[in-house]
Design a protein around this motif. Structure first.
Motif, PDB file in Angstrom:
ATOM      1  N   PRO A  41     -13.732 -26.373   4.408  1.00 33.15           N
ATOM      2  CA  PRO A  41     -13.896 -25.276   5.364  1.00 33.15           C
ATOM      3  C   PRO A  41     -14.489 -24.037   4.682  1.00 33.15           C
ATOM      4  N   ILE A  42     -15.749 -24.142   4.246  1.00 36.54           N
ATOM      5  CA  ILE A  42     -16.409 -23.060   3.525  1.00 36.54           C
ATOM      6  C   ILE A  42     -17.782 -22.824   4.151  1.00 36.54           C
ATOM      7  N   THR A  43     -18.168 -21.566   4.233  1.00 38.60           N
ATOM      8  CA  THR A  43     -19.442 -21.203   4.853  1.00 38.60           C
ATOM      9  C   THR A  43     -20.307 -20.461   3.843  1.00 38.60           C
ATOM     10  N   ALA A  44     -21.542 -20.196   4.231  1.00 40.49           N
ATOM     11  CA  ALA A  44     -22.427 -19.394   3.387  1.00 40.49           C
ATOM     12  C   ALA A  44     -21.863 -17.986   3.221  1.00 40.49           C
ATOM     13  N   PHE A  87     -12.706 -15.310 -15.452  1.00 39.74           N
ATOM     14  CA  PHE A  87     -13.195 -16.482 -14.716  1.00 39.74           C
ATOM     15  C   PHE A  87     -12.973 -16.277 -13.214  1.00 39.74           C
ATOM     16  N   PRO A  88     -14.037 -16.443 -12.409  1.00 39.32           N
ATOM     17  CA  PRO A  88     -13.919 -16.241 -10.959  1.00 39.32           C
ATOM     18  C   PRO A  88     -13.423 -17.512 -10.260  1.00 39.32           C
ATOM     19  N   VAL A  89     -12.161 -17.551  -9.921  1.00 42.29           N
ATOM     20  CA  VAL A  89     -11.579 -18.714  -9.248  1.00 42.29           C
ATOM     21  C   VAL A  89     -11.945 -18.646  -7.762  1.00 42.29           C
ATOM     22  N   MET A  90     -12.503 -19.757  -7.246  1.00 35.73           N
ATOM     23  CA  MET A  90     -12.820 -19.859  -5.818  1.00 35.73           C
ATOM     24  C   MET A  90     -11.569 -20.352  -5.087  1.00 35.73           C
ATOM     25  N   ALA A  91     -11.476 -20.039  -3.811  1.00 36.70           N
ATOM     26  CA  ALA A  91     -10.307 -20.441  -3.021  1.00 36.70           C
ATOM     27  C   ALA A  91     -10.121 -21.956  -3.000  1.00 36.70           C
ATOM     28  N   VAL A  92     -11.225 -22.729  -3.058  1.00 40.38           N
ATOM     29  CA  VAL A  92     -11.124 -24.195  -2.995  1.00 40.38           C
ATOM     30  C   VAL A  92     -10.860 -24.831  -4.353  1.00 40.38           C
ATOM     31  N   ASP A  93     -10.920 -24.049  -5.435  1.00 40.85           N
ATOM     32  CA  ASP A  93     -10.705 -24.592  -6.781  1.00 40.85           C
ATOM     33  C   ASP A  93      -9.243 -24.974  -6.987  1.00 40.85           C
ATOM     34  N   SER A  94      -9.049 -26.213  -7.439  1.00 32.89           N
ATOM     35  CA  SER A  94      -7.694 -26.671  -7.725  1.00 32.89           C
ATOM     36  C   SER A  94      -7.628 -27.462  -9.036  1.00 32.89           C
TER      37      SER A  94
END
Length: 177
Positions: A30-33, A146-153
């Motif tokens: 569930p990710i958009t531009a 480090f920039p952690v993205m919301a989808v990173d697990s």
């Protein structure tokens, strides 16, 4: 014929289409531009400092991307590594060529370590990174920058200089044998 070149602005829409297609349609994320403003600002975001962004093309079509975000102190974040489903696998060599391009850049720019975050859904990517010398680490062991993205697990690290030294030793040994 596969070509890998640094990103140019006229490729923005093709890059966004490739990445969103994989994220949304293939993996149902569930990710958009809009969730990824870096995609509309690639030169300012990735091609700053010692970072860069590369695009793989076959017959002019964008089939892959990889980027390096300079997070300071000789550290880099591997980001936006995507390969079109029809161009994956060792037979095509797109992913390996993109990674080799990034590694060569890291060595030339004196990066010491790379980090990356990915979703737990990218199982083939996990195998690829591990075969390529990356090691899993805990989120708590990431550098603060480090920039952690919301989808990173799932998170990985790669010691650039250590791997370069090992590769140089093995190439020297094979020349003398």
């Amino acid at each position: 014929m596969l070509t890998i070149t640094p990103f140019e602005e006229e490729l923005t829409n093709d890059v966004i289409e490739l990445i969103l297609g994989i994220q949304q349609r293939e993996f149902g994320l569930p990710i958009t531009a809009e969730d990824q403003p870096d995609l509309k600002e690639i030169p300012a975001f990735y091609q700053a400092g010692k970072g860069n962004f590369w695009v793989a093309r076959v017959q002019g079509d964008v089939v892959g991307t990889i980027s390096l975000l300079d997070i300071g102190d000789g550290l880099g974040a591997l980001r936006k590594m995507f390969v079109h489903p029809g161009h994956r696998g060792a037979d095509h060599g797109v992913a390996q060529s993109l990674l080799k391009t990034l590694f060569a850049w890291c060595h030339a720019q004196a990066f010491t370590d790379l980090y990356l975050g990915t979703t737990d859904r990218f199982l083939a990517a996990h195998r690829f990174y591990e075969k390529s010398g990356f090691s899993t680490i805990n989120k708590n062991d990431l550098p603060k920058a480090f920039p952690v993205m919301a989808v990173d697990s799932r998170f990985y690290t790669y010691a650039v200089q250590a791997h370069q030294a090992r590769r140089a030793r093995s190439q020297g040994a094979s020349r003398t044998a």
